[in-house]
Design an enzyme around this catalytic site. Sequence first.
Site, PDB file in Angstrom:
ATOM      1  N   ASP A   1       1.052  -0.969  -0.178  1.00  0.00           N
ATOM      2  CA  ASP A   1       0.175   0.361  -0.082  1.00  0.00           C
ATOM      3  C   ASP A   1       0.524   1.443  -0.023  1.00  0.00           C
ATOM      4  OD1 ASP A   1      -2.295   2.281   0.069  1.00  0.00           O
ATOM      5  OD2 ASP A   1      -3.163   0.788   1.598  1.00  0.00           O
TER       6      ASP A   1
ATOM      7  N   ASP B   1      -3.453   7.536  -2.730  1.00  0.00           N
ATOM      8  CA  ASP B   1      -3.155   6.008  -1.909  1.00  0.00           C
ATOM      9  C   ASP B   1      -3.601   5.252  -2.602  1.00  0.00           C
ATOM     10  OD1 ASP B   1      -3.955   4.118   0.269  1.00  0.00           O
ATOM     11  OD2 ASP B   1      -4.510   5.272   0.939  1.00  0.00           O
TER      12      ASP B   1
ATOM     13  N   HIS C   1     -11.900   6.343   2.076  1.00  0.00           N
ATOM     14  CA  HIS C   1     -11.582   6.968   3.081  1.00  0.00           C
ATOM     15  C   HIS C   1     -11.311   8.246   2.086  1.00  0.00           C
ATOM     16  CE1 HIS C   1      -7.199   7.367   2.924  1.00  0.00           C
ATOM     17  NE2 HIS C   1      -7.584   5.161   3.079  1.00  0.00           N
TER      18      HIS C   1
ATOM     19  N   HIS D   1      -7.804  10.907   6.017  1.00  0.00           N
ATOM     20  CA  HIS D   1      -8.659  10.620   5.930  1.00  0.00           C
ATOM     21  C   HIS D   1      -9.856  11.108   6.918  1.00  0.00           C
ATOM     22  CE1 HIS D   1      -8.639   5.927   6.538  1.00  0.00           C
ATOM     23  NE2 HIS D   1      -7.074   6.536   6.488  1.00  0.00           N
TER      24      HIS D   1
ATOM     25  N   GLU E   1     -10.962   1.465  -1.396  1.00  0.00           N
ATOM     26  CA  GLU E   1     -10.051  -0.284  -1.007  1.00  0.00           C
ATOM     27  C   GLU E   1     -10.521  -1.257  -0.304  1.00  0.00           C
ATOM     28  OE1 GLU E   1      -6.600   0.783   1.942  1.00  0.00           O
ATOM     29  OE2 GLU E   1      -8.017   2.300   2.757  1.00  0.00           O
TER      30      GLU E   1
ATOM     31  N   GLU F   1      -7.020  -0.837  -3.970  1.00  0.00           N
ATOM     32  CA  GLU F   1      -6.976  -0.180  -3.643  1.00  0.00           C
ATOM     33  C   GLU F   1      -6.176   1.189  -5.034  1.00  0.00           C
ATOM     34  OE1 GLU F   1      -4.985   1.990  -0.585  1.00  0.00           O
ATOM     35  OE2 GLU F   1      -6.817   3.534   0.189  1.00  0.00           O
TER      36      GLU F   1
HETATM   37 CO    CO Z   1      -3.384   2.581   0.716  1.00  0.00          CO
END
Ligand code: CO
Length: 301
Positions: free
Chosen positions: A85, A96, A157, A165, A191, A286
């Site tokens: 990640d 992300d 998020h 977040h 994700e 993700e």
């Molecule tokens: Co991530």
Amino acid sequence: MDDSVYEKYKLAGEVAADARNYGVGLIKPGVSLLEVAESVESRILDHGAGLAFPVNISINEVAAHYTPKYNDVRVFKKGDVVKLDVGAHVDGYIADTAVTVEVGAHVYTDMIKAAGDALDTAIGLMKPGVDLSMVGKAVEETIAGYGYKPVDNLTGHSLKQYILHAGISVPSVYEISSRVKPKADDVLAVEPFVSNGAGHVVSGGGSNIYRCNPGIRLKLVRDQRSRKLFNDLVREFKTLPFAQRWFEKLFKNNSDIVLRRLSFYGFIKHYPQLVDAKKGVVTQKEHTVIITQDGCEVTTL
Ligand code: CO
């Protein structure tokens, strides 16, 4: 969305996707987690982006939140199911993205595919005003179609400048409580996690990942040295997560003792590993998306 902000999100996405793909190529039996984490982070920095969080390398029943320590000797083993990640940011605008790699084996191909399929399903539904509980339902059904469970207490998020977040959650199950609807220009990390165990994560051991607590009332803490360190950390990372490794390099201190002291005062928060409650294997995929007028644009392809 402002053109310059859009360009920054796009660049962060390109850099994160490149670093993720580069990392996948490095994961082999006998290679150390530390080497992969540091190589991927260097790759992001070399491309002119910042690190939105430490590279997370979470294996088997660990769904998320592990990064190697500065002296970590752990190596990848044949059969490991690795979630890589990766987070990059440009001027605080974050991308992300994560992918699952099975090291030298093909036992969990279907579970890896389920996470990808669930992600595609969610992305296909994303648009302004979409009911996120229905997105969760579609993700849940997609994963159930493969005979597995979504992890019900991990969500996607929303992202904002320097905020990982930012208030909106994207569930992987039907959730009546998901009332907030995304609007155009919102940026979301989507994700889904897939489990062959409990489909629920609990806190495990240490992650070696920390974050500053912006709510701390500095005046209440008399320890001058800790206050100074906290101010240095906030200047460096703002509220984005950082690794014990980075602290070690930046401050050349005995990081274990100093970080423990900062945690004790409440200056920083330590993330636990998130582990499937029945020690099942977990897969994840993700992407980060920008909500457009009639759909969404993926930044991390
Ligand atoms: Co991530």
